[in-house]
Design a protein around this motif. Structure first.
Motif, PDB file in Angstrom:
ATOM      1  N   THR A  13     -10.027   8.033 -51.429  1.00 36.18           N
ATOM      2  CA  THR A  13      -9.795   6.746 -50.791  1.00 36.18           C
ATOM      3  C   THR A  13      -9.190   6.939 -49.413  1.00 36.18           C
ATOM      4  O   THR A  13      -9.568   6.264 -48.458  1.00 36.18           O
ATOM      5  CB  THR A  13      -8.871   5.874 -51.659  1.00 36.18           C
ATOM      6  N   LYS A  14      -8.278   7.886 -49.284  1.00 30.63           N
ATOM      7  CA  LYS A  14      -7.658   8.166 -47.989  1.00 30.63           C
ATOM      8  C   LYS A  14      -8.717   8.607 -46.984  1.00 30.63           C
ATOM      9  O   LYS A  14      -8.734   8.132 -45.842  1.00 30.63           O
ATOM     10  CB  LYS A  14      -6.594   9.246 -48.149  1.00 30.63           C
ATOM     11  N   ARG A  15      -9.627   9.490 -47.383  1.00 32.50           N
ATOM     12  CA  ARG A  15     -10.698   9.945 -46.493  1.00 32.50           C
ATOM     13  C   ARG A  15     -11.599   8.781 -46.089  1.00 32.50           C
ATOM     14  O   ARG A  15     -11.986   8.646 -44.929  1.00 32.50           O
ATOM     15  CB  ARG A  15     -11.535  11.031 -47.162  1.00 32.50           C
ATOM     16  N   LEU A  16     -11.936   7.930 -47.043  1.00 32.11           N
ATOM     17  CA  LEU A  16     -12.807   6.785 -46.785  1.00 32.11           C
ATOM     18  C   LEU A  16     -12.172   5.817 -45.785  1.00 32.11           C
ATOM     19  O   LEU A  16     -12.811   5.385 -44.822  1.00 32.11           O
ATOM     20  CB  LEU A  16     -13.117   6.048 -48.091  1.00 32.11           C
ATOM     21  N   VAL A  17     -10.910   5.497 -45.988  1.00 31.78           N
ATOM     22  CA  VAL A  17     -10.219   4.554 -45.107  1.00 31.78           C
ATOM     23  C   VAL A  17     -10.059   5.143 -43.711  1.00 31.78           C
ATOM     24  O   VAL A  17     -10.294   4.462 -42.708  1.00 31.78           O
ATOM     25  CB  VAL A  17      -8.861   4.140 -45.717  1.00 31.78           C
ATOM     26  N   LEU A  18      -9.682   6.413 -43.614  1.00 29.21           N
ATOM     27  CA  LEU A  18      -9.532   7.045 -42.305  1.00 29.21           C
ATOM     28  C   LEU A  18     -10.861   7.117 -41.565  1.00 29.21           C
ATOM     29  O   LEU A  18     -10.934   6.862 -40.357  1.00 29.21           O
ATOM     30  CB  LEU A  18      -8.927   8.440 -42.449  1.00 29.21           C
ATOM     31  N   HIS A  19     -11.934   7.446 -42.274  1.00 29.78           N
ATOM     32  CA  HIS A  19     -13.254   7.513 -41.657  1.00 29.78           C
ATOM     33  C   HIS A  19     -13.667   6.136 -41.133  1.00 29.78           C
ATOM     34  O   HIS A  19     -14.165   6.006 -40.000  1.00 29.78           O
ATOM     35  CB  HIS A  19     -14.279   8.029 -42.670  1.00 29.78           C
ATOM     36  N   SER A  20     -13.442   5.104 -41.922  1.00 25.95           N
ATOM     37  CA  SER A  20     -13.792   3.749 -41.506  1.00 25.95           C
ATOM     38  C   SER A  20     -12.968   3.306 -40.300  1.00 25.95           C
ATOM     39  O   SER A  20     -13.499   2.699 -39.362  1.00 25.95           O
ATOM     40  CB  SER A  20     -13.581   2.765 -42.655  1.00 25.95           C
ATOM     41  N   ALA A  21     -11.691   3.604 -40.319  1.00 21.07           N
ATOM     42  CA  ALA A  21     -10.822   3.230 -39.197  1.00 21.07           C
ATOM     43  C   ALA A  21     -11.244   3.943 -37.922  1.00 21.07           C
ATOM     44  O   ALA A  21     -11.281   3.337 -36.842  1.00 21.07           O
ATOM     45  CB  ALA A  21      -9.371   3.555 -39.527  1.00 21.07           C
ATOM     46  N   LYS A  22     -11.598   5.213 -38.012  1.00 21.60           N
ATOM     47  CA  LYS A  22     -12.040   5.960 -36.833  1.00 21.60           C
ATOM     48  C   LYS A  22     -13.341   5.389 -36.276  1.00 21.60           C
ATOM     49  O   LYS A  22     -13.526   5.330 -35.058  1.00 21.60           O
ATOM     50  CB  LYS A  22     -12.222   7.437 -37.176  1.00 21.60           C
ATOM     51  N   ARG A  23     -14.242   4.952 -37.151  1.00 20.98           N
ATOM     52  CA  ARG A  23     -15.499   4.352 -36.684  1.00 20.98           C
ATOM     53  C   ARG A  23     -15.238   3.042 -35.953  1.00 20.98           C
ATOM     54  O   ARG A  23     -15.840   2.768 -34.913  1.00 20.98           O
ATOM     55  CB  ARG A  23     -16.438   4.106 -37.861  1.00 20.98           C
ATOM     56  N   VAL A  24     -14.332   2.216 -36.471  1.00 21.28           N
ATOM     57  CA  VAL A  24     -14.011   0.946 -35.818  1.00 21.28           C
ATOM     58  C   VAL A  24     -13.358   1.196 -34.463  1.00 21.28           C
ATOM     59  O   VAL A  24     -13.695   0.563 -33.462  1.00 21.28           O
ATOM     60  CB  VAL A  24     -13.094   0.082 -36.717  1.00 21.28           C
ATOM     61  N   ILE A  25     -12.422   2.148 -34.404  1.00 19.12           N
ATOM     62  CA  ILE A  25     -11.755   2.478 -33.145  1.00 19.12           C
ATOM     63  C   ILE A  25     -12.757   2.997 -32.128  1.00 19.12           C
ATOM     64  O   ILE A  25     -12.745   2.601 -30.964  1.00 19.12           O
ATOM     65  CB  ILE A  25     -10.616   3.487 -33.387  1.00 19.12           C
ATOM     66  N   ALA A  26     -13.664   3.860 -32.544  1.00 18.79           N
ATOM     67  CA  ALA A  26     -14.671   4.401 -31.633  1.00 18.79           C
ATOM     68  C   ALA A  26     -15.604   3.305 -31.125  1.00 18.79           C
ATOM     69  O   ALA A  26     -15.985   3.293 -29.955  1.00 18.79           O
ATOM     70  CB  ALA A  26     -15.468   5.502 -32.326  1.00 18.79           C
TER      71      ALA A  26
END
Length: 69
Positions: free
Chosen positions: A44-57
């Motif tokens: 879940t931590k990997r999923l949330v971090l990946h999603s947050a990085k995509r939104v920021i990018a």
């Protein structure tokens, strides 16, 4: 009077739950929203971090303009 968040009225904002599933149209299969339970684990931590990085990018230019104000 309803509260406003970030200049958006909450009265007019649609949520995914408000739209019937059979009326949702998708441009491609990968864009579908899939409900899932988030847990307190590494996946879940990997999923949330990946999603947050995509939104920021995706919104990096807009975020820089806000930071420069």
């Amino acid at each position: 009077m309803k509260p406003q968040y970030l200049g958006v009225s909450t009265m007019n904002k649609k949520r995914l739950a408000d739209i019937p599933p059979n009326s949702r149209s998708y441009q491609n299969e990968q864009a579908k929203v899939v409900p899932m339970q988030l847990q307190n684990n590494e996946a879940t931590k990997r999923l949330v971090l990946h999603s947050a990085k995509r939104v920021i990018a995706a919104h990096q230019a807009e975020l820089r303009k806000l930071a420069d104000k």
